[in-house]
Design a protein around this motif. Structure first.
Motif, PDB file in Angstrom:
ATOM      1  N   GLU A  76       1.019  -1.075   0.122  1.00 46.77           N
ATOM      2  CA  GLU A  76       0.036  -0.081   0.199  1.00 46.77           C
ATOM      3  C   GLU A  76       0.910   1.380   0.151  1.00 46.77           C
ATOM      4  O   GLU A  76       0.530   2.330  -0.796  1.00 46.77           O
ATOM      5  CB  GLU A  76      -1.024   0.028   1.188  1.00 46.77           C
ATOM      6  N   HIS A  80       0.662   4.027  -2.966  1.00 47.93           N
ATOM      7  CA  HIS A  80       0.362   5.444  -2.658  1.00 47.93           C
ATOM      8  C   HIS A  80       1.756   6.423  -3.197  1.00 47.93           C
ATOM      9  O   HIS A  80       1.498   7.287  -3.804  1.00 47.93           O
ATOM     10  CB  HIS A  80       0.233   5.830  -0.981  1.00 47.93           C
ATOM     11  N   PRO A 103      -8.853  -2.124  -0.717  1.00 48.46           N
ATOM     12  CA  PRO A 103      -9.474  -0.587  -0.248  1.00 48.46           C
ATOM     13  C   PRO A 103      -8.936   0.489  -0.937  1.00 48.46           C
ATOM     14  O   PRO A 103      -9.533   1.378  -1.431  1.00 48.46           O
ATOM     15  CB  PRO A 103      -9.602  -0.757   1.226  1.00 48.46           C
ATOM     16  N   ALA A 104      -7.742   0.556  -1.062  1.00 53.40           N
ATOM     17  CA  ALA A 104      -6.911   1.694  -1.435  1.00 53.40           C
ATOM     18  C   ALA A 104      -6.830   1.711  -3.001  1.00 53.40           C
ATOM     19  O   ALA A 104      -7.243   2.857  -3.475  1.00 53.40           O
ATOM     20  CB  ALA A 104      -5.241   1.608  -1.096  1.00 53.40           C
ATOM     21  N   LYS A 107     -10.389   3.024  -3.620  1.00 55.49           N
ATOM     22  CA  LYS A 107     -10.641   4.506  -3.150  1.00 55.49           C
ATOM     23  C   LYS A 107      -9.665   5.419  -4.196  1.00 55.49           C
ATOM     24  O   LYS A 107     -10.304   6.419  -4.473  1.00 55.49           O
ATOM     25  CB  LYS A 107     -10.175   4.715  -1.915  1.00 55.49           C
ATOM     26  N   SER A 109      -9.161   7.489  -7.282  1.00 54.43           N
ATOM     27  CA  SER A 109     -10.080   7.920  -8.360  1.00 54.43           C
ATOM     28  C   SER A 109      -9.429   8.812  -9.471  1.00 54.43           C
ATOM     29  O   SER A 109     -10.176   9.268 -10.406  1.00 54.43           O
ATOM     30  CB  SER A 109     -11.395   8.314  -7.765  1.00 54.43           C
ATOM     31  N   SER A 131     -11.437  -3.321  -9.633  1.00 56.97           N
ATOM     32  CA  SER A 131     -12.458  -2.264  -9.229  1.00 56.97           C
ATOM     33  C   SER A 131     -12.459  -1.005 -10.267  1.00 56.97           C
ATOM     34  O   SER A 131     -13.512  -0.160 -10.285  1.00 56.97           O
ATOM     35  CB  SER A 131     -12.057  -1.557  -7.834  1.00 56.97           C
ATOM     36  N   ARG A 135     -16.011   0.518 -12.076  1.00 56.75           N
ATOM     37  CA  ARG A 135     -16.200   1.690 -11.952  1.00 56.75           C
ATOM     38  C   ARG A 135     -16.544   2.559 -13.645  1.00 56.75           C
ATOM     39  O   ARG A 135     -17.399   3.139 -13.473  1.00 56.75           O
ATOM     40  CB  ARG A 135     -14.977   2.599 -11.476  1.00 56.75           C
TER      41      ARG A 135
END
Length: 143
Positions: A76, A80, A103-104, A107, A109, A131, A135
């Motif tokens: 993670e 980032h 989750p990261a 999230k 976007s 994910s 989207r």
């Protein structure tokens, strides 16, 4: 009868001055990078294809994940770090690695860098887990 006249190709003209200046400004130093987070085989393959860039031990555009030894927190942190850099246009991540930090990834976007989940040698791609694809489907109103 002498036949048709010979074809004449138009002379090529140099690009407009403004375009030439823009092209001159774009150098290897300024080009955007592809980053990768994945298992050793995947990262090695992309490095052999020429996407690797290493300025120091901390400043690379790749992160190798050992599924047995790399904690999700380290994955993670790399995610980032890459998504916050302004010199990265695309972030490739093995889908099974993305699942470690789902989750990261879900999230995130921002349009740049584009995050693309890819299969690995040992793990097939599953569109239902992606994910980003979910989207896009939601925006297009399908599925």
């Amino acid at each position: 009868s002498p036949g048709p006249p010979p074809c004449r190709r138009p002379r090529s003209s140099p690009p407009p001055r403004s375009m030439a200046k823009d092209l001159a400004k774009t150098s290897k130093k300024d080009s955007l990078l592809i980053a990768i987070i994945g298992d050793e085989d995947t990262v090695t393959g992309f490095l052999m294809a020429g996407i690797g860039k290493k300025e120091s031990a901390k400043s690379t555009n790749y992160f190798v994940v050992d599924p047995k030894d790399t904690p999700p927190a380290a994955v993670e942190e790399a995610f980032h770090r890459f998504t916050e850099r302004d010199d990265i246009a695309i972030l490739l991540i093995n889908q099974y690695v993305a699942n470690m930090i789902r989750p990261a990834v879900a999230k995130f976007s921002a349009p740049v860098p584009a995050v693309l989940e890819i299969p690995s040698k040992e793990h097939a791609y599953d569109a239902s887990q992606d994910s980003i694809l979910q989207r896009v489907r939601g925006m297009l109103g399908s599925m």
